[in-house]
Design an enzyme around this catalytic site. Structure first.
Site, PDB file in Angstrom:
ATOM      1  N   ASN A   5       0.863  -1.178   0.000  1.00  0.00           N
ATOM      2  CA  ASN A   5       0.000   0.000   0.000  1.00  0.00           C
ATOM      3  C   ASN A   5       0.900   1.229   0.000  1.00  0.00           C
ATOM      4  OD1 ASN A   5      -1.795   2.047   0.467  1.00  0.00           O
ATOM      5  ND2 ASN A   5      -2.440   1.336   2.501  1.00  0.00           N
ATOM      6  N   TRP A   6       0.948   1.883  -1.157  1.00  0.00           N
ATOM      7  CA  TRP A   6       1.875   3.015  -1.297  1.00  0.00           C
ATOM      8  C   TRP A   6       1.326   4.288  -0.662  1.00  0.00           C
ATOM      9  CZ3 TRP A   6       3.889   2.535  -7.088  1.00  0.00           C
ATOM     10  CH2 TRP A   6       4.539   1.292  -7.233  1.00  0.00           C
ATOM     11  N   LYS A   7       0.067   4.252  -0.218  1.00  0.00           N
ATOM     12  CA  LYS A   7      -0.576   5.418   0.429  1.00  0.00           C
ATOM     13  C   LYS A   7      -0.378   6.667  -0.429  1.00  0.00           C
ATOM     14  CE  LYS A   7      -0.228   3.102   4.824  1.00  0.00           C
ATOM     15  NZ  LYS A   7      -0.174   3.194   6.278  1.00  0.00           N
ATOM     16  N   HIS A  96      -9.490   0.993   4.679  1.00  0.00           N
ATOM     17  CA  HIS A  96      -8.261   1.187   5.467  1.00  0.00           C
ATOM     18  C   HIS A  96      -8.555   2.135   6.631  1.00  0.00           C
ATOM     19  CE1 HIS A  96      -4.196   2.358   6.548  1.00  0.00           C
ATOM     20  NE2 HIS A  96      -3.778   1.281   5.916  1.00  0.00           N
ATOM     21  N   GLU A  98      -7.015   4.552   7.740  1.00  0.00           N
ATOM     22  CA  GLU A  98      -6.796   5.964   7.404  1.00  0.00           C
ATOM     23  C   GLU A  98      -7.994   6.533   6.635  1.00  0.00           C
ATOM     24  OE1 GLU A  98      -2.998   5.238   5.598  1.00  0.00           O
ATOM     25  OE2 GLU A  98      -2.204   4.742   7.576  1.00  0.00           O
ATOM     26  N   GLU A 168      -5.168  -4.986  10.487  1.00  0.00           N
ATOM     27  CA  GLU A 168      -4.176  -3.952  10.745  1.00  0.00           C
ATOM     28  C   GLU A 168      -4.513  -3.223  12.043  1.00  0.00           C
ATOM     29  OE1 GLU A 168      -2.246  -2.775   6.655  1.00  0.00           O
ATOM     30  OE2 GLU A 168      -3.776  -1.351   7.236  1.00  0.00           O
ATOM     31  N   GLY A 174       2.648   2.219  11.021  1.00  0.00           N
ATOM     32  CA  GLY A 174       3.659   3.276  10.947  1.00  0.00           C
ATOM     33  C   GLY A 174       4.340   3.591  12.263  1.00  0.00           C
ATOM     34  N   SER A 214       3.552  -2.091  10.463  1.00  0.00           N
ATOM     35  CA  SER A 214       4.993  -2.139  10.731  1.00  0.00           C
ATOM     36  C   SER A 214       5.637  -3.465  10.339  1.00  0.00           C
ATOM     37  CB  SER A 214       5.275  -1.805  12.209  1.00  0.00           C
ATOM     38  OG  SER A 214       4.864  -0.486  12.512  1.00  0.00           O
ATOM     39  N   GLY A 235       3.018  -1.105   4.347  1.00  0.00           N
ATOM     40  CA  GLY A 235       3.006   0.322   4.056  1.00  0.00           C
ATOM     41  C   GLY A 235       4.407   0.833   3.763  1.00  0.00           C
ATOM     42  N   GLY A 236       5.048   1.390   4.768  1.00  0.00           N
ATOM     43  CA  GLY A 236       6.349   2.039   4.599  1.00  0.00           C
ATOM     44  C   GLY A 236       7.382   1.183   3.887  1.00  0.00           C
TER      45      GLY A 236
HETATM   46  P1  13P Z   1       3.116   0.414   7.772  1.00  0.00           P
HETATM   47  O1  13P Z   1       3.659  -0.862   7.152  1.00  0.00           O
HETATM   48  O2  13P Z   1       3.839   1.632   7.309  1.00  0.00           O
HETATM   49  O3  13P Z   1       2.990   0.301   9.251  1.00  0.00           O
HETATM   50  O4  13P Z   1       1.626   0.585   7.193  1.00  0.00           O
HETATM   51  C1  13P Z   1       0.746  -0.483   7.282  1.00  0.00           C
HETATM   52  C2  13P Z   1      -0.461  -0.158   6.494  1.00  0.00           C
HETATM   53  O5  13P Z   1      -1.258   0.673   6.884  1.00  0.00           O
HETATM   54  C3  13P Z   1      -0.649  -0.862   5.209  1.00  0.00           C
HETATM   55  O6  13P Z   1      -1.925  -0.652   4.704  1.00  0.00           O
END
Ligand code: 13P
Length: 254
Positions: A5-7, A96, A98, A168, A174, A214, A235-236
């Site tokens: 997920n590149w957000k 998600h 977010e 999640e 994050g 994470s 994510g990251g």
């Molecule tokens: P991180 O891997 O940066 O914690 O993000 C997880 C995430 O929200 C993937 O959708």
């Protein structure tokens, strides 16, 4: 499945380079058919990434990070299923945390989107997860079961079997903090049991439940070795070709 997920990172050009770099690493490291790898750029990057996937014949899924449930209409800022399928999207992340926190997503809108994604022939990656307050109150299990029941309502058993659910925990996103693999597995097992209660044992067996929050190359295999965790939503660490491919490699070793 390992999905990135590149957000709200990467321009269209940066996304095209990133997917090429990932493909290069994976070719070196990965038996193509062992796992599904999916990348989810922002809307503006989907076309460029799709073009790279097509021209380079990459064995990689392409996901959007959201989608509206209506087919078309006066919905400023929204993107429809047909706009995504035309660009060869195969997956859509839905609900998600977010999106729930910053864009008003509710269990009801999540459910409408999940059903619309299936209706368009794509695969939803439906997210769920608890806050730290819910966890501290020892209410994770009931909270997650309710989220899954609402989000996955009204599907056919066959759709439920094809669903991907990403667990999640919000406090792990994050933050560098993660639940223990055992406690993550407890929740993913409860998610599977919830799908089983709704749609029967075959759906429970086949639904794919990912862990997200994470995930890094250093901890991925700990999660993948748990019996009810079928992969990761990253994510990251998905924004760097080397760390994302290392996580995919760890999934292959499962
Ligand atoms: P991180 O891997 O940066 O914690 O993000 C997880 C995430 O929200 C993937 O959708």
């Amino acid at each position: 499945m390992v999905a990135g997920n590149w957000k709200m990172y990467t321009t269209s050009g940066e996304g095209a380079v990133l997917v090429q770099d990932i493909a290069e690493e994976l070719e070196r490291e990965l038996d193509d058919d062992a796992i599904d790898v999916v990348v989810c750029p922002p809307f503006t990057g989907i076309k460029a990434v799709s073009t790279v996937i097509e021209l380079d014949h990459l064995n990689m899924g392409l996901g959007a990070q959201d989608m509206f449930w209506e087919a078309e209409g006066a919905f400023t800022g929204a993107v429809s299923a047909r706009m995504l399928t035309e660009l060869r999207c195969t997956h859509v992340i839905v609900g998600h945390s977010e999106r729930r926190e910053f864009f008003g997503e509710t269990d009801e809108t999540v459910n409408k989107k999940v059903r619309a994604v299936f209706a368009a022939g794509m695969t939803p990656i439906m997210c769920c997860g608890e806050t730290l307050a819910t966890r501290d109150a020892l209410e994770t299990d009931s909270f997650i079961r309710a989220q899954v029941m609402a989000g996955a309502a009204g599907l056919s058993a066959e759709e439920a079997a094809r669903l991907v659910i990403a667990y999640e925990p919000i406090w792990a996103i994050g933050s560098g903090r993660t639940p223990t693999p055992e406690s993550a597995n407890d929740v993913t097992r409860a998610i599977r049991a919830t799908i089983g209660a709704m749609y029967g044992p075959p759906a429970a067996m086949q639904v794919r439940v990912l862990y997200g929050g994470s995930v890094k190359p250093e901890n991925a295999s700990m999660f993948f070795s748990e019996p009810d965790i079928d992969g990761a939503l990253v994510g990251g660490a998905a924004l760097k070709a080397d760390s994302f491919s290392a996580i995919a490699k760890a999934a292959c070793g499962k």
